[in-house]
Motif scaffolding. Sequence first.
Motif, short mmCIF file in Angstrom:
data_model
loop_
_atom_site.label_atom_id
_atom_site.label_comp_id
_atom_site.label_asym_id
_atom_site.label_seq_id
_atom_site.Cartn_x
_atom_site.Cartn_y
_atom_site.Cartn_z
N PHE A 1 0.83 -1.21 0.00
CA PHE A 1 0.00 0.00 0.00
C PHE A 1 0.87 1.26 0.00
O PHE A 1 0.36 2.37 0.22
N GLY A 2 2.17 1.09 -0.23
CA GLY A 2 3.06 2.23 -0.38
C GLY A 2 3.92 2.56 0.81
O GLY A 2 4.71 3.51 0.75
N GLY A 3 3.81 1.81 1.91
CA GLY A 3 4.59 2.12 3.10
C GLY A 3 5.98 1.52 3.05
O GLY A 3 6.13 0.34 2.73
N HIS A 4 7.01 2.30 3.36
CA HIS A 4 8.38 1.79 3.26
C HIS A 4 8.81 1.02 4.49
O HIS A 4 9.69 0.16 4.40
N GLY A 5 8.24 1.30 5.66
CA GLY A 5 8.59 0.50 6.82
C GLY A 5 8.32 1.18 8.15
O GLY A 5 8.43 2.40 8.27
N VAL A 6 7.93 0.37 9.14
CA VAL A 6 7.81 0.84 10.51
C VAL A 6 8.90 0.18 11.34
O VAL A 6 9.47 -0.83 10.95
N CYS A 7 9.18 0.78 12.50
CA CYS A 7 10.29 0.29 13.32
C CYS A 7 10.04 0.69 14.77
O CYS A 7 9.04 1.36 15.08
N LEU A 8 10.93 0.30 15.64
CA LEU A 8 10.82 0.72 17.03
C LEU A 8 11.16 2.20 17.12
O LEU A 8 12.09 2.68 16.46
N ALA A 9 10.41 2.92 17.92
CA ALA A 9 10.61 4.36 18.06
C ALA A 9 11.74 4.64 19.05
O ALA A 9 12.06 3.80 19.91
N ALA A 10 12.34 5.80 18.93
CA ALA A 10 13.38 6.22 19.85
C ALA A 10 12.93 7.44 20.66
O ALA A 10 12.82 7.38 21.88
N ILE A 11 12.60 8.55 19.98
CA ILE A 11 12.20 9.78 20.70
C ILE A 11 10.88 9.58 21.43
O ILE A 11 10.77 9.84 22.63
N THR A 12 9.85 9.14 20.72
CA THR A 12 8.56 8.94 21.39
C THR A 12 8.62 7.79 22.38
O THR A 12 7.84 7.75 23.34
N ALA A 13 9.56 6.86 22.20
CA ALA A 13 9.74 5.79 23.18
C ALA A 13 10.19 6.38 24.52
O ALA A 13 9.78 5.92 25.59
N SER A 14 11.03 7.40 24.45
CA SER A 14 11.48 8.06 25.68
C SER A 14 10.31 8.70 26.42
O SER A 14 10.29 8.73 27.66
N MET A 15 9.35 9.20 25.67
CA MET A 15 8.18 9.82 26.29
C MET A 15 7.30 8.77 26.96
O MET A 15 6.86 8.94 28.10
N CYS A 16 7.04 7.67 26.26
CA CYS A 16 6.12 6.65 26.78
C CYS A 16 6.75 5.78 27.86
O CYS A 16 6.05 5.24 28.71
N ALA A 17 8.09 5.62 27.82
CA ALA A 17 8.75 4.74 28.77
C ALA A 17 9.25 5.47 30.01
O ALA A 17 9.65 4.83 30.99
N GLY A 18 9.22 6.81 29.98
CA GLY A 18 9.76 7.59 31.09
C GLY A 18 8.76 7.82 32.21
O GLY A 18 7.58 7.49 32.11
N PRO A 19 9.20 8.42 33.29
CA PRO A 19 8.34 8.64 34.47
C PRO A 19 7.17 9.57 34.22
O PRO A 19 6.19 9.54 34.98
N ASP A 20 7.25 10.42 33.18
CA ASP A 20 6.11 11.30 32.89
C ASP A 20 4.89 10.52 32.43
O ASP A 20 3.76 11.03 32.52
N ALA A 21 5.10 9.29 31.94
CA ALA A 21 3.96 8.47 31.51
C ALA A 21 3.23 7.88 32.72
O ALA A 21 2.02 7.66 32.66
N HIS A 22 3.97 7.60 33.78
CA HIS A 22 3.41 7.15 35.06
C HIS A 22 4.56 6.90 36.02
O HIS A 22 5.61 6.38 35.62
N PRO A 23 4.40 7.24 37.29
CA PRO A 23 5.47 6.99 38.26
C PRO A 23 5.81 5.50 38.40
O PRO A 23 6.96 5.15 38.68
N GLU A 24 4.83 4.63 38.21
CA GLU A 24 5.06 3.19 38.32
C GLU A 24 5.38 2.62 36.93
O GLU A 24 4.53 2.63 36.04
N PRO A 25 6.58 2.08 36.74
CA PRO A 25 6.96 1.56 35.42
C PRO A 25 6.01 0.50 34.88
O PRO A 25 5.78 0.45 33.67
#
Length: 390
Positions: free
Chosen positions: A261-285
Amino acid sequence: MLKDFSPQAFTMGLLAAFVGFASSFAVILHGLTAVGATAGQAASGLAALSVAMGVLGIILSVWTRMPVSVAWSTPGAALLAGTGAIAGGFGVAVGAFLAANVLVVLAGLVRPVGNAVTKIPQAVASAMLAGVLMELCFAPVKAVAAFPAAGLIIFAAWAVAGAWNRLMAVPAALLAFAALTVYHFPAGAFATLPTASLPFEWVTPGFSWQSMISITVPLFFVTMASQNIPGITVLKVNGFEPPAGPLLAGTGVLSILAAPFGGHGVCLAAITASMCAGPDAHPEPRRRYWSAIMAGIFYVLFGLFTGFITWFVAQAQPILIEAVAGLALFGAFSASASAAFKDPDTREAAAVTFMVTASGQSFAGVSGAFWGLLAGIAVYALGKGIKRKI
């Protein structure tokens, strides 16, 4: 599972999806168009990627109970923009996307393949990426030269917002671009407004040895080195132990499904991963995985509106959206260039890689990115061999 949901995770997931989509969708459209996609095919590719990374992010986060963020390959799209049109048309480029993502699956499932990728000198891989990005990063300057007022407004929005909050820099530039586009809307533009139908468009894959070398090999290495491997590292830094092989294989499988359908590829994120995996997403990992789930849901929703997005972008001067794309890549360029030339022992190999790649010259129908990677590895191996003899 529902007991782990929190308003904090919802907010961070929405912010991550907005930043991930708004900061780089212009790069994706530019890259797909550069290798021959029509406006409809580019919209389809953008939609397929957005839905694929949303669905995969949800699946992997639910399965692992970790905040596994998925993104489209922004450096890969930048590589496509530098490669240009391929003989045989966009279908041949799609065939190269498929082949690159088969390699990603193999890297995840076959340990020797994954190990081989990690042995590519980081300086050489970073230099190739910097060389690919350099030409695109000139776009803001070219925009100011072509349309001084509009170019300066977009740049000023990026600079001011970035001084306040780095994550808001590109969205601010995008809002400035949108305001300028609305202000200069061409007469009769609404007559071409797309219908509410889904933007997906099938592209029959084709194959050629030139596309395999020009697109498949560099796309695989750029995606692995600049996003997949850093994405795993981000999770580890935040205290998680992700199953690297299955995660990589999952990105490859969804990318294979998106490619026709024209998509070249998806992969694991780096910048947004830092947002979702960090303490700002929740104090409890253990409860942060909901932020990646929410980001995935919003990516799917954004993907359904890509027909309108590409129509809107088409109403503006192309150099202005290229300027936004260039600004979105400034951070990636500075980081890759810094990593490339940091170590004196690999500086010459990195310089050769960078110069050959940035030249934009093709040889035997194969893009400079491949030859840059090859030349850099050769210089690196030669230097290592001579030092061993000494």
